[in-house]
Structure formats: C-alpha cells, structure tokens
Write an enzyme that holds these catalytic residues in place. Structure first.
Site, PDB file in Angstrom:
ATOM      1  N   SER A 124       0.831  -1.186  -0.050  1.00 41.71           N
ATOM      2  CA  SER A 124       0.047   0.101  -0.082  1.00 41.71           C
ATOM      3  C   SER A 124       0.877   1.189   0.064  1.00 41.71           C
ATOM      4  O   SER A 124       0.295   2.241  -0.607  1.00 41.71           O
ATOM      5  CB  SER A 124      -0.916  -0.083   1.223  1.00 41.71           C
ATOM      6  OG  SER A 124       0.057  -0.084   2.473  1.00 41.71           O
ATOM      7  N   CYS A 171       4.195   1.372  -1.024  1.00 42.72           N
ATOM      8  CA  CYS A 171       4.995   1.123  -2.143  1.00 42.72           C
ATOM      9  C   CYS A 171       5.043   1.823  -3.028  1.00 42.72           C
ATOM     10  O   CYS A 171       3.989   2.289  -4.030  1.00 42.72           O
ATOM     11  CB  CYS A 171       5.374  -0.355  -2.626  1.00 42.72           C
ATOM     12  SG  CYS A 171       5.384  -1.460  -1.426  1.00 42.72           S
ATOM     13  N   ASP A 216       3.679 -11.168   0.371  1.00 45.82           N
ATOM     14  CA  ASP A 216       3.793 -10.170   1.299  1.00 45.82           C
ATOM     15  C   ASP A 216       3.212  -8.829   0.418  1.00 45.82           C
ATOM     16  O   ASP A 216       4.066  -8.654  -0.504  1.00 45.82           O
ATOM     17  CB  ASP A 216       5.436  -9.973   1.418  1.00 45.82           C
ATOM     18  CG  ASP A 216       5.795  -8.854   2.103  1.00 45.82           C
ATOM     19  OD1 ASP A 216       4.847  -8.023   2.743  1.00 45.82           O
ATOM     20  OD2 ASP A 216       7.063  -8.194   2.205  1.00 45.82           O
ATOM     21  N   GLY A 231       1.003  -5.488   6.054  1.00 49.84           N
ATOM     22  CA  GLY A 231       1.389  -4.028   6.733  1.00 49.84           C
ATOM     23  C   GLY A 231       0.088  -3.365   7.096  1.00 49.84           C
ATOM     24  O   GLY A 231      -0.364  -2.988   7.943  1.00 49.84           O
ATOM     25  N   TYR A 238       1.583   5.391   9.234  1.00 49.56           N
ATOM     26  CA  TYR A 238       2.068   3.896   8.432  1.00 49.56           C
ATOM     27  C   TYR A 238       2.772   4.453   7.328  1.00 49.56           C
ATOM     28  O   TYR A 238       2.460   5.291   6.511  1.00 49.56           O
ATOM     29  CB  TYR A 238       0.638   3.403   7.828  1.00 49.56           C
ATOM     30  CG  TYR A 238       1.121   2.070   7.210  1.00 49.56           C
ATOM     31  CD1 TYR A 238       1.986   1.053   7.955  1.00 49.56           C
ATOM     32  CD2 TYR A 238       0.720   1.576   6.023  1.00 49.56           C
ATOM     33  CE1 TYR A 238       2.281   0.049   7.251  1.00 49.56           C
ATOM     34  CE2 TYR A 238       1.103   0.493   5.151  1.00 49.56           C
ATOM     35  CZ  TYR A 238       1.837  -0.321   5.878  1.00 49.56           C
ATOM     36  OH  TYR A 238       2.297  -1.249   5.191  1.00 49.56           O
ATOM     37  N   ARG A 280      17.722  -1.671   2.939  1.00 48.06           N
ATOM     38  CA  ARG A 280      16.907  -2.538   2.180  1.00 48.06           C
ATOM     39  C   ARG A 280      16.724  -2.023   0.547  1.00 48.06           C
ATOM     40  O   ARG A 280      16.496  -2.871  -0.216  1.00 48.06           O
ATOM     41  CB  ARG A 280      15.583  -2.458   2.851  1.00 48.06           C
ATOM     42  CG  ARG A 280      14.495  -3.359   2.445  1.00 48.06           C
ATOM     43  CD  ARG A 280      13.141  -3.136   3.258  1.00 48.06           C
ATOM     44  NE  ARG A 280      12.088  -4.250   3.011  1.00 48.06           N
ATOM     45  CZ  ARG A 280      11.345  -4.471   2.346  1.00 48.06           C
ATOM     46  NH1 ARG A 280      11.019  -3.701   1.311  1.00 48.06           N
ATOM     47  NH2 ARG A 280      10.692  -5.567   2.127  1.00 48.06           N
TER      48      ARG A 280
HETATM   49  P1  XMP Z   1       0.886  -3.838   2.612  1.00 47.75           P
HETATM   50  O1  XMP Z   1       0.191  -3.471   1.415  1.00 47.75           O
HETATM   51  O2  XMP Z   1       0.450  -4.783   3.827  1.00 47.75           O
HETATM   52  O3  XMP Z   1       2.424  -4.052   2.377  1.00 47.75           O
HETATM   53  O4  XMP Z   1       0.912  -2.230   3.399  1.00 47.75           O
HETATM   54  C1  XMP Z   1       3.428  -4.141   3.145  1.00 47.75           C
HETATM   55  C2  XMP Z   1       4.736  -4.754   2.774  1.00 47.75           C
HETATM   56  O5  XMP Z   1       5.327  -3.457   1.998  1.00 47.75           O
HETATM   57  C3  XMP Z   1       6.729  -3.741   1.566  1.00 47.75           C
HETATM   58  N1  XMP Z   1       7.134  -2.389   1.772  1.00 47.75           N
HETATM   59  C4  XMP Z   1       7.818  -1.486   0.888  1.00 47.75           C
HETATM   60  N2  XMP Z   1       7.816  -1.809  -0.488  1.00 47.75           N
HETATM   61  N3  XMP Z   1       8.562   0.445  -0.524  1.00 47.75           N
HETATM   62  C5  XMP Z   1       8.308  -0.915  -1.270  1.00 47.75           C
HETATM   63  O6  XMP Z   1       8.470  -0.817  -2.379  1.00 47.75           O
HETATM   64  C6  XMP Z   1       8.364   0.688   0.742  1.00 47.75           C
HETATM   65  O7  XMP Z   1       8.895   1.779   1.026  1.00 47.75           O
HETATM   66  C7  XMP Z   1       7.871  -0.411   1.519  1.00 47.75           C
HETATM   67  N4  XMP Z   1       7.949  -0.348   2.811  1.00 47.75           N
HETATM   68  C8  XMP Z   1       7.413  -1.818   3.084  1.00 47.75           C
HETATM   69  C9  XMP Z   1       7.059  -4.714   2.686  1.00 47.75           C
HETATM   70  O8  XMP Z   1       7.320  -5.978   1.985  1.00 47.75           O
HETATM   71  C10 XMP Z   1       6.080  -4.876   3.552  1.00 47.75           C
HETATM   72  O9  XMP Z   1       6.025  -6.040   4.273  1.00 47.75           O
END
Ligand code: XMP
Length: 500
Positions: A313, A315, A348, A371, A395, A413
């Site tokens: 969400s 990303c 994920d 997340g 978030y 990362r």
């Molecule tokens: P949801 O959709 O559940 O996704 O909020 C959580 C997952 O997103 C990944 N994640 C990121 N991916 N940029 C990205 O491209 C980011 O800044 C970022 N932060 C988290 C991660 O795999 C997480 O579990």
C-alpha cells in the site's frame, strides 16, 4: 498444487494479474466454514495456527503486536529499522518471555538488593513479569519474590530478603510441564523453581503460564516446543546481519527473515548460506516475484520464500523504478516453481480485504504478510491521530524518505546505505492507516473471511485451498459489481470500508 487455468493462460501471454483482477469460483462443499482448518506454516519448521504474518515495519511489528498476534496463532516479524540490534533483541526477548512453559534461564535477583533497585531494573529492561527467584551471593536459591510481595511492600529500601517468601516448592531438573502442573495444583503454589542438589537454580515454572498452556485458553497460541510464543526477526545482509543473527539466536528467535527489496541477488544468497552454515535456524528470504528467483533461493537453502515486489500500500517501487509484478501472478509463479520443494511461500503486501487472503492462498501462498491491514490496530506502535474527525495511525513505507533518513537499515533494504541523505531515492510514501481497534477483533474478521472463502471453495484446509482454489478473470464491470453499488452505505461494517 493444480494448474490455475486463468493464471497459466495469463502467464503464457506475458500478462500478470492481481487481487482485483480475479475472484475465486465456488465449488461443492462438505465442510462448514467454522470447521475448516486454517493452520499452515511460515517456514520449513515453523507452523502457524492462522496464516497471518505481520510485516517487519516500524509502524507495525514491535513486541506488543507480535505477542498478541502469536496468541491468536500467527507470527510477527520484529522490524530492524530505526532501532539498534540491542533494541530489536529486546523486542524478541519480550515476546519469548511473555509466556513460558519452562523458563530455562529465569531472571534472578540477589537477596541483598533493594526493592527499589529491582523495580528500576524491571522497568528499564521492560520485563512484563513480577516473579523473581532470589539468590544469595554464593548463587544458591534462598527465596522467591512475587507480584504480591512487591504490592504489599511499603518501603522500597527494604532488601529482597526482607520481603521474599522462603517456603518454596521445589522440583528437580528435568521436571516436565505436566508434572509441574500437578505439583503446583496440589501444593497451591504459583512458582516452581527447578534446582540441582547444590541449590543452583536451573529453571522455573510459573503457574499462570503453565495453566494457560495446559488448558483451552492457550489453544490458539502459536508456541514453540518449550511453550514460548513464536516470533521472527528481520535482518539485512552481510556483517550486520551476522551480528544480529548471533544475538537473536541467543534469545531463541524462531525465524530469521532476510528482509530485502531484491532477494534474488548475490549478497542475499551469500548471507543466507552463511547463516545456514552456522545456525540451525529457519531462514525466510525475500522479496522476489519470479519463479526462477524463488527456485534459486530454495536451492541456496531458504526455509521459506517471501513474495512481493511493489504490491504494498505504501510502495512506489513500481512507479519509481518501473519494476515489480502484480501479486497474484507473482505468488502463483513462485509457488509453481518450487512446488516440489515443500518450502512455503509468504505473500507479502497488497492485501486490502479479507477476501485477498483467500485469493493469495488459492494462488499458492501458505501465509500472507500484512502491513496496512494491521497498522491501524491498537497493538501496532504509535498513537491514534485525529484527522478530519476520524481516527488514524501513522503508517509509512520502509523505503519512504522519512524512514530512510533516520534508518540505515531502511537505506540498506533499498541498496542506498552509502547514499547522502539529500540524494536518497525513496521507494515508498508516508501516510495514515485507519484506526481499527483491537488486533483480536480485526484478526477475527480476517480469519472469518478466509473461513467463508474456504467454505465456498469446498476446501477443508489451507493445502486444499491451494490445490482446489480456481479463478475467474474479472473485468472492471465485474469488479464494480463485486463491491456495494447503487446504494448509499449508512452503517459501517466491521470488515468493509469503501476507502480501504
Ligand atoms: P501492505 O500492502 O500490507 O504492504 O501495506 C506491506 C509490505 O510492503 C513492503 N514495503 C515496501 N515496499 N517500498 C516498497 O516498495 C516501501 O517503502 C516499503 N515498505 C514496506 C514490505 O514488503 C511490507 O511487508
């Protein structure tokens, strides 16, 4: 897992699909939704009672949420972002110490320590328990202090020996949890230290924990063989990862998650091999979105594969870097590529509603990582924020500017550990997740939705859902038909929000 026609066809055409592109078909069913088994696994040796894993993000998984999620049957992955190795280890420790079968190394105090100093240490270390064995300076057990002793103590300069109980119920090393339960019930004692002949303490049982494990109230708990709640922890790559793993393994962490944006890379594979060479820990590796990548990681020794490049969400990887694969196709491709290996897949990111859990599993996942779907719960870190009359919690993406500016792990990362702060290229955004209340209520709805889905598919278990679940590709008309339409919603439902 049988071939999914829609996903196979899409793959052959170079088309990738995601959650809102598909719906599951219903099937003949014999089991009622409440009877289906939602148990699964996160990694080769680590089982789940519900297929839900919380994301390794600083707004999602610290010890509070990890404890509650493990109690509900899932597992939390403690993040590594803006916290030191020491702090991450202490989150793991708090989860592991929250509930104990046998406490192998009880935290003890000396008989000549003051109540004030013991309580200060408790506060400083964040211990959630109140019972301590009391030792003399020769290391021999001489008493026990419990919550009651602290509560009725009106002078904190008193020494431990002044308030401790000396009538102890003792048992020898090797006493099982069943024997401990019987013994404690008979003697009506809440603490049972295990001691050697020379008086040295070698373990301890606490009645409230033992009772929970022995009775139905702990039926949902996801615990290890010692009765401690399960927890995972995220690491990066290279030397820092090895240091983290060394410290985390001392605290009996259940799973190490090598948490990177690009799992199919030399530095991740080298890190994985080195960890597997030195520890008998399960290691889940990610993230990937292509079957070949999943296969390479399995061949390198991974005990679980995390799939998802850009679906989250928060990303922006797909927009900023132009890469990534719609999640349902990514999960399917990876699951198919490693189906012979028996290594589980964790899907994920990108889930928005409980139906997406059913879809992810039917596409081949064994568990889902969330997340945004958990960030708004009471147990997630951070306070409630009021915006435009509604309640929210912060978030943000781990690749967002805010996270990368303060956290070397976040920069790592996204392979920007050497980058100056004013030259960072964010791959995520910062935002708000709607406040959702208690984790238990939220998970109840998510698992309820999954159970309904399994009922419709006629799947009695997660493995059956992976195998039997089959999809229709839907159009935008099908998508808008799927959501409430042509009405004004006047009452919010606990499991549906228009803006989710
Ligand atoms: P949801 O959709 O559940 O996704 O909020 C959580 C997952 O997103 C990944 N994640 C990121 N991916 N940029 C990205 O491209 C980011 O800044 C970022 N932060 C988290 C991660 O795999 C997480 O579990």
């Amino acid at each position: 897992m049988r071939d999914k026609i829609v996903l196979e066809k899409a793959r052959n055409e170079g088309l990738a699909l995601t959650f809102d592109d598909v719906r599951l078909r219903s099937n003949y069913a014999e089991d009622m939704p409440d009877e289906v088994d939602v148990g699964s696994k996160f990694s080769r040796n680590v089982r789940l009672k519900i297929p839900i894993v919380s994301a390794a993000m600083d707004n999602v998984t610290e010890y509070g949420l990890a404890i509650e999620l493990a109690k509900l049957g899932g597992i939390g992955v403690i993040h590594r972002k803006n916290i030191s190795i020491k702090d991450q280890v202490s989150h793991v420790e708090k989860v592991k110490y929250h509930l104990n079968g046998l406490i192998e190394k009880p935290i003890w105090v000396y008989e000549d320590e003051s109540v004030f100093s013991i309580l200060s240490r408790r506060e400083e270390k964040g211990y959630t328990f109140h019972s301590f064995p009391v030792l003399n300076r020769e290391g021999k057990l001489v008493g026990i202090i419990t919550g009651n002793d602290f509560e009725f103590c009106r002078n904190s300069s008193l020494k431990a020996k002044d308030i401790m109980t000396t009538e102890l119920l003792l048992a020898p090393m090797g006493t099982t949890i069943d024997e401990a339960y019987d013994k404690m019930c008979k003697a009506k004692k809440k603490i049972l230290p295990l001691v050697k002949n020379n008086g040295e303490i070698v373990g301890m049982y606490v009645f409230s924990d033992v009772k929970r494990i022995k009775t139905r109230s702990a039926e949902t708990y996801n615990v290890d063989s010692k009765g401690q709640l399960r927890v995972a922890a995220a690491v990066g790559t290279g030397e820092e990862a090895f240091e983290r793993v060394a410290r985390l393994s001392e605290k009996n962490v259940d799973v190490i998650v090598i948490d990177t944006a690009h799992g199919d890379s030399k530095y991740v594979i080298d890190t994985l091999k080195e960890i597997k060479r030195n520890y008998s820990l399960d290691v889940v590796v990610g993230n990937v979105s292509i079957g070949e990548s999943a296969k390479r990681l399995v061949n390198a020794g991974a005990d679980g594969i995390k799939v998802g490049q850009g679906p989250g969400s928060i990303c922006t990887t797909r927009v900023i870097a132009g890469i990534g694969r719609p999640q349902v196709s990514a999960v399917y491709d990876c699951a198919k590529a490693i189906e012979e290996s028996d290594i589980p897949i964790c899907a994920d990111g990108g889930l928005r509603n409980s139906g997406d859990i059913t879809i992810a599993i039917a596409a081949g996942a064994h568990s889902v990582m969330m997340g945004s779907m958990l960030a708004g719960t009471e147990e997630a870190p951070g306070n409630i924020i009021f915006v435009e009359g509604r309640q929210w919690k912060s978030y943000r993406g781990m690749g967002s500017l805010g996270a990368m500016e303060i956290s070397g792990s976040s920069r790592e990362r996204y392979l920007q550990q050497q980058t100056e702060k004013n030259q960072l290229i964010p791959e995520g955004v910062e935002g708000l997740a709607p406040y959702k209340g208690r984790l238990a209520d939220v998970i109840f709805q998510y698992i309820g939705g999954l159970r309904r889905g399994m009922g419709y598919v006629g799947a009695a278990s997660i493995e059956e859902l992976r195998n039997k679940g089959d999809f229709d590709r839907i159009t935008t008309a099908g998508f808008s038909e799927s959501h409430p339409h042509d009405i004004k919603i006047i009452k919010e439902s606990p499991n549906y929000r228009k803006d989710e």
